[in-house]
Design a protein around this motif. Structure first.
Motif, PDB file in Angstrom:
ATOM      1  N   GLY A 158      21.430  31.359  17.764  1.00 51.84           N
ATOM      2  CA  GLY A 158      20.968  32.340  18.748  1.00 51.84           C
ATOM      3  C   GLY A 158      21.625  32.097  20.086  1.00 51.84           C
ATOM      4  O   GLY A 158      22.388  31.146  20.248  1.00 51.84           O
TER       5      GLY A 158
ATOM      6  N   ALA B  51      26.277  22.687  29.254  1.00 48.27           N
ATOM      7  CA  ALA B  51      26.443  24.038  28.694  1.00 48.27           C
ATOM      8  C   ALA B  51      26.091  25.194  29.622  1.00 48.27           C
ATOM      9  O   ALA B  51      26.579  26.296  29.395  1.00 48.27           O
ATOM     10  CB  ALA B  51      25.616  24.158  27.403  1.00 48.27           C
TER      11      ALA B  51
ATOM     12  N   LEU C  11      19.233  25.042  19.441  1.00 48.59           N
ATOM     13  CA  LEU C  11      19.751  26.409  19.411  1.00 48.59           C
ATOM     14  C   LEU C  11      21.199  26.438  19.866  1.00 48.59           C
ATOM     15  O   LEU C  11      21.565  25.777  20.838  1.00 48.59           O
ATOM     16  CB  LEU C  11      18.898  27.292  20.331  1.00 48.59           C
ATOM     17  CG  LEU C  11      19.397  28.727  20.518  1.00 48.59           C
ATOM     18  CD1 LEU C  11      18.235  29.709  20.439  1.00 48.59           C
ATOM     19  CD2 LEU C  11      20.140  28.915  21.840  1.00 48.59           C
ATOM     20  N   ASP C  12      22.016  27.190  19.167  1.00 50.36           N
ATOM     21  CA  ASP C  12      23.402  27.394  19.600  1.00 50.36           C
ATOM     22  C   ASP C  12      23.895  28.710  19.000  1.00 50.36           C
ATOM     23  O   ASP C  12      23.398  29.154  17.966  1.00 50.36           O
ATOM     24  CB  ASP C  12      24.294  26.241  19.120  1.00 50.36           C
ATOM     25  CG  ASP C  12      25.556  26.077  19.973  1.00 50.36           C
ATOM     26  OD1 ASP C  12      25.586  25.185  20.844  1.00 50.36           O
ATOM     27  OD2 ASP C  12      26.508  26.874  19.783  1.00 50.36           O
TER      28      ASP C  12
HETATM   29  C1  LIG Z   1      30.200  21.668  25.672  1.00 46.42           C
HETATM   30  S1  LIG Z   1      29.144  22.145  24.334  1.00 46.42           S
HETATM   31  C2  LIG Z   1      27.672  21.223  24.703  1.00 46.42           C
HETATM   32  C3  LIG Z   1      26.911  20.829  23.460  1.00 46.42           C
HETATM   33  C4  LIG Z   1      25.760  19.863  23.691  1.00 46.42           C
HETATM   34  N1  LIG Z   1      24.729  20.447  24.506  1.00 46.42           N
HETATM   35  C5  LIG Z   1      26.275  18.569  24.302  1.00 46.42           C
HETATM   36  O1  LIG Z   1      25.898  18.213  25.429  1.00 46.42           O
HETATM   37  O2  LIG Z   1      27.067  17.907  23.643  1.00 46.42           O
HETATM   38  C6  LIG Z   1      28.694  23.783  24.767  1.00 46.42           C
HETATM   39  C7  LIG Z   1      27.925  24.501  23.669  1.00 46.42           C
HETATM   40  O3  LIG Z   1      27.372  25.685  24.237  1.00 46.42           O
HETATM   41  C8  LIG Z   1      27.356  26.689  23.232  1.00 46.42           C
HETATM   42  N2  LIG Z   1      27.169  27.961  23.909  1.00 46.42           N
HETATM   43  C9  LIG Z   1      27.974  28.502  24.835  1.00 46.42           C
HETATM   44  N3  LIG Z   1      27.456  29.650  25.297  1.00 46.42           N
HETATM   45  C10 LIG Z   1      26.281  29.831  24.648  1.00 46.42           C
HETATM   46  C11 LIG Z   1      25.273  30.836  24.715  1.00 46.42           C
HETATM   47  N4  LIG Z   1      25.387  31.853  25.548  1.00 46.42           N
HETATM   48  N5  LIG Z   1      24.202  30.709  23.908  1.00 46.42           N
HETATM   49  C12 LIG Z   1      24.090  29.669  23.058  1.00 46.42           C
HETATM   50  N6  LIG Z   1      25.016  28.688  22.953  1.00 46.42           N
HETATM   51  C13 LIG Z   1      26.094  28.757  23.755  1.00 46.42           C
HETATM   52  C14 LIG Z   1      28.693  26.503  22.540  1.00 46.42           C
HETATM   53  O4  LIG Z   1      28.707  27.130  21.275  1.00 46.42           O
HETATM   54  C15 LIG Z   1      28.767  24.973  22.483  1.00 46.42           C
HETATM   55  O5  LIG Z   1      28.206  24.481  21.295  1.00 46.42           O
END
Ligand SMILES: C[S@@+](CC[C@H](N)C(=O)[O-])C[C@H]1O[C@@H](n2cnc3c(N)ncnc32)[C@H](O)[C@@H]1O
Length: 255
Positions: free
Chosen positions: A97, A117, A71-72
Motif C-alpha cells: 500500500g 523514507a 507497509l510498502d
Molecule cells: C530507502 S527505503 C527505506 C526502507 C526502510 N524504511 C529502511 O529504513 O530501510 C524507501 C522505501 O520507501 C518505499 N516507498 C517510497 N514511496 C512510498 C510511498 N509513497 N508509499 C509506500 N512506500 C513508499 C520504497 O518502496 C522503499 O521501500
C-alpha cells in the motif's frame, strides 16, 4: 524523479536494489528506534512501519516480540521483508500500500514509524492519513536525514552534485509547519543526532557503484561515471579513520 508520489524511477530503483538493500544500508538508528517504540503505550495495537522496505527495522522489531505491520508500495522490497520474517518466525505482516492512502481504519494504530523514507512521500497527503489512522494520544516517529545534514555528509561533500540533486529531503522547519497545518497532530520533539562510521575508501566506492542511495537514480549514466571518478580521487585525501553521519528524529503525538 518527481518530488512526491514518484512511482516511475523510484519504483525501478527499489525493484533493482531490493535483493542487495540490506548489504548497502547501515542500521545505526536501531537502538534509538527500539527505545522509542518500546517506551510508548501500544494499547494492544500493532506497530505500523510506513515504507518498511526490506524490513531492515520492522522485522528486527518483530523478532523482539512486537506485532508489526510493514507497509510498502514496492512488492520486491516487501518480499525480502517477508522472507526474513519467515526465517525468524516472527509476528510480521506485510501490507502492500501507499503512505498517501493507508489501507487501515481510522483511529486504529497507537504507534507508527517511518525510517529513511518520508522524502519519497507526498507529505501533505501522507500526514492527512497519519492524522486519520493514529489513535488519540498515539505516536508517529520519523527518522530522516535533513537536507543540510545530507549536504554535510561524506556524500554531500565529496560526491559531485549529490546534495544539489537531492532536493527531496526536508528541513526541520518543514516538520514544524506540518505541526501548524495538522491541528490533530502535535510536534512532540525534533532532534538531530550524529554517529561515527569507520572510514573505508573501498567500502564507500563499492556502495556508490551499487547505487546505495536513490539519489544516484537522479544521475544519468555519464554524469554518474564522471562524478564517481571525482569522488574516488577526492577520497584519496581523507586521513581520518572515521566519518560523521547525521540523522533527524521527529516525534508527533495525536491530540
Ligand atoms: C530507502 S527505503 C527505506 C526502507 C526502510 N524504511 C529502511 O529504513 O530501510 C524507501 C522505501 O520507501 C518505499 N516507498 C517510497 N514511496 C512510498 C510511498 N509513497 N508509499 C509506500 N512506500 C513508499 C520504497 O518502496 C522503499 O521501500
Amino acid at each position: 524523479m518527481k518530488r512526491s508520489g514518484s512511482v516511475i524511477d523510484g519504483k525501478k530503483y527499489f525493484d533493482e536494489i531490493a535483493p542487495k538493500y540490506d548489504h548497502l544500508r547501515g542500521s545505526e538508528i536501531w537502538s534509538s528506534l527500539l527505545s522509542s517504540i518500546g517506551s510508548f503505550d501500544h494499547k494492544g495495537s500493532p506497530v505500523l512501519d510506513i515504507a518498511t522496505g526490506t524490513g531492515l527495522f520492522s522485522v528486527r522489531l518483530a523478532a523482539q516480540g512486537f506485532h508489526v505491520l510493514g507497509l510498502d508500495r514496492n512488492p520486491r522490497m516487501l518480499m525480502q521483508a517477508m522472507r526474513k520474517a519467515r526465517e525468524q518466525h516472527c509476528s510480521f505482516q506485510a501490507v502492500l500500500g501507499s503512505a498517501e492512502q493507508l489501507p487501515l481504519l481510522g483511529n486504529s494504530i497507537a504507534v507508527m514509524f517511518s525510517t529513511n523514507a518520508v522524502h519519497h512521500f507526498d507529505i501533505r497527503e501522507h500526514f492527512t492519513e497519519v492524522q486519520r489512522v493514529l489513535r488519540p494520544r498515539g505516536y508517529y516517529v520519523v527518522y530522516t536525514r535533513f537536507r543540510e545534514q545530507n549536504a554535510r555528509s561524506i556524500w554531500g561533500r565529496f560526491f559531485p552534485h549529490f546534495s544539489e540533486k537531492e532536493i527531496r529531503l526536508y528541513k526541520p522547519e518543514h516538520f514544524e509547519r506540518l505541526d501548524q497545518e495538522f491541528p490533530e497532530l502535535a510536534l512532540e520533539s525534533l532532534d538531530e543526532f550524529s554517529f561515527e562510521k569507520p572510514f573505508s575508501r573501498d567500502r564507500l566506492l563499492q556502495v556508490a557503484r551499487q547505487r546505495k542511495y536513490s539519489t544516484f537514480a537522479l544521475y544519468s549514466e555519464a554524469e554518474f561515471r564522471q562524478a564517481y571518478a571525482t569522488f574516488s580521487s577526492r577520497l584519496n585525501h581523507w586521513s581520518d579513520k572515521f566519518y560523521l553521519a547525521e540523522m533527524g528524529r521527529i516525534v508527533f503525538r495525536r491530540r
